[in-house]
Design a protein around this motif. Structure first.
Motif, PDB file in Angstrom:
ATOM      1  N   ASP A 156     -14.648  95.135 -57.685  1.00  0.00           N
ATOM      2  CA  ASP A 156     -14.135  94.229 -55.986  1.00  0.00           C
ATOM      3  C   ASP A 156     -13.234  93.245 -56.525  1.00  0.00           C
ATOM      4  O   ASP A 156     -13.199  92.104 -57.171  1.00  0.00           O
ATOM      5  CB  ASP A 156     -15.053  93.983 -56.038  1.00  0.00           C
ATOM      6  N   SER A 184     -19.016  86.965 -63.432  1.00  0.00           N
ATOM      7  CA  SER A 184     -19.308  86.800 -64.708  1.00  0.00           C
ATOM      8  C   SER A 184     -18.375  87.350 -65.239  1.00  0.00           C
ATOM      9  O   SER A 184     -17.418  87.758 -65.311  1.00  0.00           O
ATOM     10  CB  SER A 184     -21.000  86.669 -65.199  1.00  0.00           C
ATOM     11  N   GLU A 217     -22.593  81.857 -55.547  1.00  0.00           N
ATOM     12  CA  GLU A 217     -22.201  80.472 -56.703  1.00  0.00           C
ATOM     13  C   GLU A 217     -22.263  79.425 -57.714  1.00  0.00           C
ATOM     14  O   GLU A 217     -22.158  78.675 -58.402  1.00  0.00           O
ATOM     15  CB  GLU A 217     -21.040  80.209 -56.462  1.00  0.00           C
TER      16      GLU A 217
END
Ligand SMILES: NC(=O)c1ccc[n+]([C@@H]2O[C@H](COP(=O)([O-])OP(=O)(O)OC[C@H]3O[C@@H](n4cnc5c(N)ncnc54)[C@H](OP(=O)(O)O)[C@@H]3O)[C@@H](O)[C@H]2O)c1
Length: 295
Positions: A43, A228, A187
């Protein structure tokens, strides 16, 4: 990997790798790592400024293009029929591909109807295999679902334990719009990785709080896009298909919902002004760099 079938029959992995805030310097290595450990959904977005690096990684990976589900998003600056079409071709060039699996409109501001008509036409031509929206909360989603020719197939919205989108999901379900979670860990805001309920549930299965958060969304039928830059965490985040949360676990997590964004509200007019200012500033930067090139 589990797959979800979208309203037009296209199959999409339920878990993917997101590259927001992955710098240009790191992005190629990160996407190569993600593909190596088994991610098949990537994405990105025009506004992340790393489509080129994503394209390089896909080209170098040795993974056949047809095995990768690639999503990108049109940025507000490129809304309006002609501009959106141009920007899609620009994305295709940067991504080094002749089709995109899922193209989203990134935000519900400015001329998103003109932009949507461009996506509809490119979808009919087969350049885009599925089309959808992002950050379209129920009022905007129901608007476009009723007044556009094609109902969006996906809506990517902030969805995590502290902001579960239960009401918004009901509207998406009504119109057969697949919900996709951005920031599935929020997050880490609000101490989510250390949350005692998530840690305790994870201990029962030998899993981390991060894995519990992803599993919980997957069991609710929500596509997740953990990000990540660390390969060990990429592997950990993918390793969520060998355990099942009980109804009791799901209920305990449901009780953690604050129904509040951990970032900002799309309903806040000051935030809309902030977006408008950002779009204008980027346009000016773009125009001045074009002028410089002309000299
Ligand atoms: N449509 C939109 O408007 C929109 C907005 C935001 C995001 N997104 C999409 O959603 C994706 C994910 O969202 P996000 O990147 O904002 O946030 P996120 O995935 O919720 O969180 C990423 C953060 O979690 C850390 N992390 C990842 N795995 C971990 C683990 N197993 N244990 C501990 N920490 C871990 C990462 O650190 P390290 O990198 O240091 O490991 C990073 O700081 C984006 O990349 C993007 O594709 C879309």
């Amino acid at each position: 990997m589990d797959y979800i079938t979208l309203s037009n029959g296209v199959k999409m992995p339920i878990l993917g790798y997101g590259v927001y805030q992955v710098t240009k310097d790191e992005c190629e290595r990160c996407v190569l790592d993600a593909l190596k450990v088994g991610y098949r959904l990537i994405d990105t977005a025009q506004s992340y400024f790393n489509e080129e690096e994503v394209g390089n990684a896909i080209a170098k990976s040795g993974v056949p293009r047809k095995e990768i589900f690639l999503t990108t998003k049109v940025w507000v600056e490129h809304y309006g029929y002609e501009e959106t079409k141009k920007s899609v071709y620009d994305s295709l060039k940067k991504l080094k591909t002749d089709y995109i699996d899922l193209m989203l409109l990134h935000q519900p501001f400015s001329d998103y109807y003109g932009a949507w008509r461009a996506l509809e036409d490119l979808y009919k031509e087969g350049v885009l295999k599925a089309i959808g929206v992002s950050n379209f909360y129920p009022d905007r989603l129901v608007d476009i679902a009723n007044f556009a020719e094609i109902v969006p197939m996906v809506n990517q919205v902030e969805t995590h334990v502290l902001n579960q989108q239960t009401e918004a999901k009901k509207w998406m379900d009504k119109y057969k719009v697949q919900i996709e979670a951005w920031a599935p860990f929020g997050e880490g805001r609000g101490g989510l990785f250390e949350n005692p309920v998530l840690v305790k549930i994870g201990e029962k299965y030998g899993k981390t709080s991060a894995q519990v958060m992803l599993r919980w969304n997957i069991q609710r039928g929500v596509i997740v896009l953990p990000k990540s830059t660390h390969i060990e965490r990429m592997e950990q985040n993918l390793n969520v298909f060998d355990f099942t949360l009980t109804n009791q676990d799901m209920a305990e997590i449901a009780a953690l919902d604050t129904q509040t964004s951990s970032f900002f509200s799309h309903y806040d007019p000051a935030m809309v002004e902030w977006f408008a200012k950002m779009v204008e500033e980027r346009k000016q930067q773009h125009d001045s760099s074009k002028e410089k090139k002309n000299w």
